[in-house]
Design an enzyme around this catalytic site. Structure first.
Site, PDB file in Angstrom:
ATOM      1  N   ASP A  10      43.928  52.076   0.512  1.00  0.00           N
ATOM      2  CA  ASP A  10      43.754  52.666   1.842  1.00  0.00           C
ATOM      3  C   ASP A  10      44.735  53.810   2.031  1.00  0.00           C
ATOM      4  O   ASP A  10      45.696  53.716   2.802  1.00  0.00           O
ATOM      5  CB  ASP A  10      43.915  51.582   2.922  1.00  0.00           C
ATOM      6  CG  ASP A  10      42.810  50.538   2.850  1.00  0.00           C
ATOM      7  OD1 ASP A  10      41.662  50.919   2.546  1.00  0.00           O
ATOM      8  OD2 ASP A  10      43.073  49.358   3.088  1.00  0.00           O
ATOM      9  N   LYS A  32      39.484  49.356  -4.601  1.00  0.00           N
ATOM     10  CA  LYS A  32      38.529  49.538  -3.506  1.00  0.00           C
ATOM     11  C   LYS A  32      38.788  50.888  -2.851  1.00  0.00           C
ATOM     12  O   LYS A  32      39.904  51.191  -2.447  1.00  0.00           O
ATOM     13  CB  LYS A  32      38.680  48.432  -2.463  1.00  0.00           C
ATOM     14  CG  LYS A  32      37.738  48.593  -1.275  1.00  0.00           C
ATOM     15  CD  LYS A  32      37.726  47.358  -0.400  1.00  0.00           C
ATOM     16  CE  LYS A  32      38.732  47.370   0.718  1.00  0.00           C
ATOM     17  NZ  LYS A  32      38.446  48.301   1.814  1.00  0.00           N
ATOM     18  N   ASP A  59      33.555  50.867  -0.693  1.00  0.00           N
ATOM     19  CA  ASP A  59      33.405  50.091   0.547  1.00  0.00           C
ATOM     20  C   ASP A  59      33.025  51.030   1.693  1.00  0.00           C
ATOM     21  O   ASP A  59      33.876  51.438   2.477  1.00  0.00           O
ATOM     22  CB  ASP A  59      34.752  49.389   0.804  1.00  0.00           C
ATOM     23  CG  ASP A  59      34.802  48.627   2.102  1.00  0.00           C
ATOM     24  OD1 ASP A  59      33.737  48.301   2.658  1.00  0.00           O
ATOM     25  OD2 ASP A  59      35.929  48.349   2.571  1.00  0.00           O
ATOM     26  N   LYS A  61      30.109  50.385   3.677  1.00  0.00           N
ATOM     27  CA  LYS A  61      29.418  49.565   4.694  1.00  0.00           C
ATOM     28  C   LYS A  61      28.219  50.274   5.329  1.00  0.00           C
ATOM     29  O   LYS A  61      28.187  50.522   6.536  1.00  0.00           O
ATOM     30  CB  LYS A  61      30.396  49.150   5.791  1.00  0.00           C
ATOM     31  CG  LYS A  61      31.576  48.329   5.309  1.00  0.00           C
ATOM     32  CD  LYS A  61      32.395  47.804   6.472  1.00  0.00           C
ATOM     33  CE  LYS A  61      33.580  46.975   6.043  1.00  0.00           C
ATOM     34  NZ  LYS A  61      34.675  47.738   5.410  1.00  0.00           N
ATOM     35  N   HIS A  63      24.715  51.132   7.062  1.00  0.00           N
ATOM     36  CA  HIS A  63      23.897  50.474   8.096  1.00  0.00           C
ATOM     37  C   HIS A  63      23.043  51.552   8.760  1.00  0.00           C
ATOM     38  O   HIS A  63      23.531  52.338   9.561  1.00  0.00           O
ATOM     39  CB  HIS A  63      24.819  49.807   9.137  1.00  0.00           C
ATOM     40  CG  HIS A  63      24.100  48.939  10.114  1.00  0.00           C
ATOM     41  ND1 HIS A  63      24.781  48.162  11.042  1.00  0.00           N
ATOM     42  CD2 HIS A  63      22.787  48.703  10.314  1.00  0.00           C
ATOM     43  CE1 HIS A  63      23.893  47.491  11.770  1.00  0.00           C
ATOM     44  NE2 HIS A  63      22.684  47.816  11.356  1.00  0.00           N
ATOM     45  N   ASP A  64      21.747  51.599   8.379  1.00  0.00           N
ATOM     46  CA  ASP A  64      20.850  52.612   8.952  1.00  0.00           C
ATOM     47  C   ASP A  64      19.427  52.122   8.739  1.00  0.00           C
ATOM     48  O   ASP A  64      19.233  50.972   8.324  1.00  0.00           O
ATOM     49  CB  ASP A  64      21.101  53.969   8.259  1.00  0.00           C
ATOM     50  CG  ASP A  64      20.775  55.153   9.166  1.00  0.00           C
ATOM     51  OD1 ASP A  64      19.715  55.126   9.840  1.00  0.00           O
ATOM     52  OD2 ASP A  64      21.572  56.107   9.193  1.00  0.00           O
ATOM     53  N   PRO A  66      15.972  51.396   6.818  1.00  0.00           N
ATOM     54  CA  PRO A  66      15.849  51.050   5.394  1.00  0.00           C
ATOM     55  C   PRO A  66      15.673  52.252   4.475  1.00  0.00           C
ATOM     56  O   PRO A  66      16.300  52.328   3.407  1.00  0.00           O
ATOM     57  CB  PRO A  66      14.609  50.144   5.367  1.00  0.00           C
ATOM     58  CG  PRO A  66      14.612  49.485   6.707  1.00  0.00           C
ATOM     59  CD  PRO A  66      15.103  50.548   7.664  1.00  0.00           C
ATOM     60  N   ASN A  67      14.861  53.231   4.863  1.00  0.00           N
ATOM     61  CA  ASN A  67      14.603  54.368   3.988  1.00  0.00           C
ATOM     62  C   ASN A  67      15.867  55.205   3.741  1.00  0.00           C
ATOM     63  O   ASN A  67      16.134  55.622   2.613  1.00  0.00           O
ATOM     64  CB  ASN A  67      13.492  55.228   4.591  1.00  0.00           C
ATOM     65  CG  ASN A  67      13.068  56.337   3.657  1.00  0.00           C
ATOM     66  OD1 ASN A  67      12.711  56.069   2.502  1.00  0.00           O
ATOM     67  ND2 ASN A  67      13.143  57.577   4.124  1.00  0.00           N
ATOM     68  N   THR A  68      16.644  55.410   4.795  1.00  0.00           N
ATOM     69  CA  THR A  68      17.879  56.194   4.662  1.00  0.00           C
ATOM     70  C   THR A  68      18.889  55.469   3.779  1.00  0.00           C
ATOM     71  O   THR A  68      19.548  56.074   2.929  1.00  0.00           O
ATOM     72  CB  THR A  68      18.485  56.466   6.062  1.00  0.00           C
ATOM     73  OG1 THR A  68      17.507  57.168   6.821  1.00  0.00           O
ATOM     74  CG2 THR A  68      19.760  57.266   5.999  1.00  0.00           C
ATOM     75  N   THR A 119      35.571  40.726  10.636  1.00  0.00           N
ATOM     76  CA  THR A 119      36.564  39.763  11.134  1.00  0.00           C
ATOM     77  C   THR A 119      37.205  40.250  12.441  1.00  0.00           C
ATOM     78  O   THR A 119      37.853  39.483  13.133  1.00  0.00           O
ATOM     79  CB  THR A 119      37.668  39.492  10.080  1.00  0.00           C
ATOM     80  OG1 THR A 119      38.034  40.738   9.487  1.00  0.00           O
ATOM     81  CG2 THR A 119      37.167  38.565   9.006  1.00  0.00           C
ATOM     82  N   ARG A 181      47.587  37.095   1.584  1.00  0.00           N
ATOM     83  CA  ARG A 181      49.018  37.363   1.718  1.00  0.00           C
ATOM     84  C   ARG A 181      49.806  36.407   0.841  1.00  0.00           C
ATOM     85  O   ARG A 181      49.393  35.275   0.640  1.00  0.00           O
ATOM     86  CB  ARG A 181      49.465  37.150   3.187  1.00  0.00           C
ATOM     87  CG  ARG A 181      48.908  38.180   4.174  1.00  0.00           C
ATOM     88  CD  ARG A 181      49.452  39.560   3.883  1.00  0.00           C
ATOM     89  NE  ARG A 181      48.960  40.590   4.785  1.00  0.00           N
ATOM     90  CZ  ARG A 181      47.892  41.363   4.549  1.00  0.00           C
ATOM     91  NH1 ARG A 181      47.175  41.199   3.456  1.00  0.00           N
ATOM     92  NH2 ARG A 181      47.550  42.301   5.410  1.00  0.00           N
ATOM     93  N   GLY A 210      45.444  44.657   0.024  1.00  0.00           N
ATOM     94  CA  GLY A 210      45.922  46.007   0.344  1.00  0.00           C
ATOM     95  C   GLY A 210      47.435  46.039   0.400  1.00  0.00           C
ATOM     96  O   GLY A 210      48.118  46.085  -0.624  1.00  0.00           O
ATOM     97  N   ARG A 211      47.949  45.968   1.607  1.00  0.00           N
ATOM     98  CA  ARG A 211      49.381  46.181   1.839  1.00  0.00           C
ATOM     99  C   ARG A 211      50.337  45.288   1.047  1.00  0.00           C
ATOM    100  O   ARG A 211      51.412  45.772   0.666  1.00  0.00           O
ATOM    101  CB  ARG A 211      49.667  46.125   3.347  1.00  0.00           C
ATOM    102  CG  ARG A 211      49.130  47.370   4.063  1.00  0.00           C
ATOM    103  CD  ARG A 211      48.938  47.142   5.536  1.00  0.00           C
ATOM    104  NE  ARG A 211      47.859  46.197   5.793  1.00  0.00           N
ATOM    105  CZ  ARG A 211      47.503  45.786   6.996  1.00  0.00           C
ATOM    106  NH1 ARG A 211      48.153  46.231   8.050  1.00  0.00           N
ATOM    107  NH2 ARG A 211      46.510  44.937   7.145  1.00  0.00           N
TER     108      ARG A 211
HETATM  109  O1  C5P Z   1      46.245  45.582   3.722  1.00  0.00           O
HETATM  110  P1  C5P Z   1      45.284  44.436   3.702  1.00  0.00           P
HETATM  111  O2  C5P Z   1      45.532  43.452   2.563  1.00  0.00           O
HETATM  112  O3  C5P Z   1      45.179  43.735   5.040  1.00  0.00           O
HETATM  113  O4  C5P Z   1      43.881  45.143   3.374  1.00  0.00           O
HETATM  114  C1  C5P Z   1      42.676  44.447   3.406  1.00  0.00           C
HETATM  115  C2  C5P Z   1      41.545  45.376   3.107  1.00  0.00           C
HETATM  116  O5  C5P Z   1      40.320  44.660   3.272  1.00  0.00           O
HETATM  117  C3  C5P Z   1      41.447  46.580   4.030  1.00  0.00           C
HETATM  118  O6  C5P Z   1      40.898  47.663   3.261  1.00  0.00           O
HETATM  119  C4  C5P Z   1      40.492  46.138   5.105  1.00  0.00           C
HETATM  120  O7  C5P Z   1      39.785  47.215   5.654  1.00  0.00           O
HETATM  121  C5  C5P Z   1      39.540  45.252   4.292  1.00  0.00           C
HETATM  122  N1  C5P Z   1      38.815  44.259   5.074  1.00  0.00           N
HETATM  123  C6  C5P Z   1      39.453  43.285   5.849  1.00  0.00           C
HETATM  124  N2  C5P Z   1      38.705  42.384   6.557  1.00  0.00           N
HETATM  125  C7  C5P Z   1      37.373  42.415   6.501  1.00  0.00           C
HETATM  126  C8  C5P Z   1      36.711  43.375   5.738  1.00  0.00           C
HETATM  127  C9  C5P Z   1      37.478  44.302   5.023  1.00  0.00           C
HETATM  128  O8  C5P Z   1      40.662  43.236   5.882  1.00  0.00           O
HETATM  129  N3  C5P Z   1      36.682  41.507   7.157  1.00  0.00           N
END
Ligand code: C5P
Length: 232
Positions: A10, A32, A59, A61, A63-64, A66-68, A119, A181, A210-211
């Site tokens: 990210d 990702k 990633d 995501k 959403h439109d 079906p043809n697009t 989420t 985490r 991610g982080r």
């Molecule tokens: O930094 P962190 O570990 O929280 O990053 C999680 C990654 O997963 C981010 O790119 C976030 O956009 C993605 N993500 C999420 N929850 C979701 C769908 C995607 O945290 N339900």
């Protein structure tokens, strides 16, 4: 493909992304690429990361209608990514169209994963904003079931839902789970989290981290720790 750790890159520029990826001189992580980086740099960032030998989860995501979505997936498929996704809320027909678009002339295609309910959506906002009155856990499982019917490979879900998704859709239906985490780390803005070892026990197929890796003092060590807990 077996279990793997996917690093959420990210970042808002190619420069920052490459400075980060340059640290990985051994094993090349599965990465990702989300909307932020893709919209900042365009498709060239995908090609460049692929050229460096990484597997890619794109990633975006979709959403439109079906043809697009079908036609857009055909374009993304040519970028040679390994995994991509869409919103299950787009209906079974949209997901079927996506799968068709994604399939290359030689019959191969990237894995296609559905987002069920984000989420960030909770029961209250789903009822109030979307007028969906069912319990959110049932909605998530229904969307997962729709994705399975459409022929998709799996869903993005909380690690807490991974076991139930496998029960509903089968062991081979993939669960890609963010919200991971370390036991001794900061949880940041994630609410429901699990360690890589717990995610493995509960049956996640891929964890998206991610982080805990990108913001670590030693990202390579943090990545290796995820691999040791989740894959090895
Ligand atoms: O930094 P962190 O570990 O929280 O990053 C999680 C990654 O997963 C981010 O790119 C976030 O956009 C993605 N993500 C999420 N929850 C979701 C769908 C995607 O945290 N339900």
């Amino acid at each position: 493909m077996g279990k793997d750790v996917i690093i959420a890159c990210d970042f808002d520029s190619a420069e920052k992304t490459f400075a980060f990826l340059d640290k990985f001189t051994g094993r090349k992580p599965f990465v990702k690429i989300g909307m932020e980086l893709y919209y900042a740099e365009g498709p060239s960032i995908v090609r460049e990361i692929k050229k460096r030998g990484h597997k890619i989860f794109l990633d975006l995501k979709l959403h439109d209608i079906p043809n697009t979505v079908k036609k857009s997936m055909a374009v993304l498929s040519r970028l040679d990514v390994d995994m991509t996704n869409l919103h299950a809320a787009g209906t079974v027909r949209m997901m079927e169209g996506a799968l068709e678009g994604l399939t290359r002339p030689d019959g191969t295609r990237p894995l296609l994963i559905a987002v069920t309910q984000l989420t960030s959506t909770d029961q209250e906002s789903m009822e109030k904003d979307l007028l969906i009155k069912e319990p959110i856990a049932d909605v998530v499982m229904h969307y997962a079931h729709n994705a399975k019917i459409a022929g998709l490979d799996g869903v993005v879900c909380s690690p807490l839902e991974a076991g139930k998704v496998h029960e509903t859709c089968g062991e081979k239906f993939l669960t890609v789970t963010p919200g991971v985490r370390f036991a001794d780390g900061d949880i940041g803005d994630q609410k429901r989290v699990m360690t890589p070892a717990e995610a493995k026990r509960i049956g996640s197929d891929y964890i998206v981290v991610g982080r805990p890796i990108t913001a670590a003092d030693d990202p390579v060590a943090a990545y290796e720790r995820c691999i040791a807990e989740f894959v090895d």
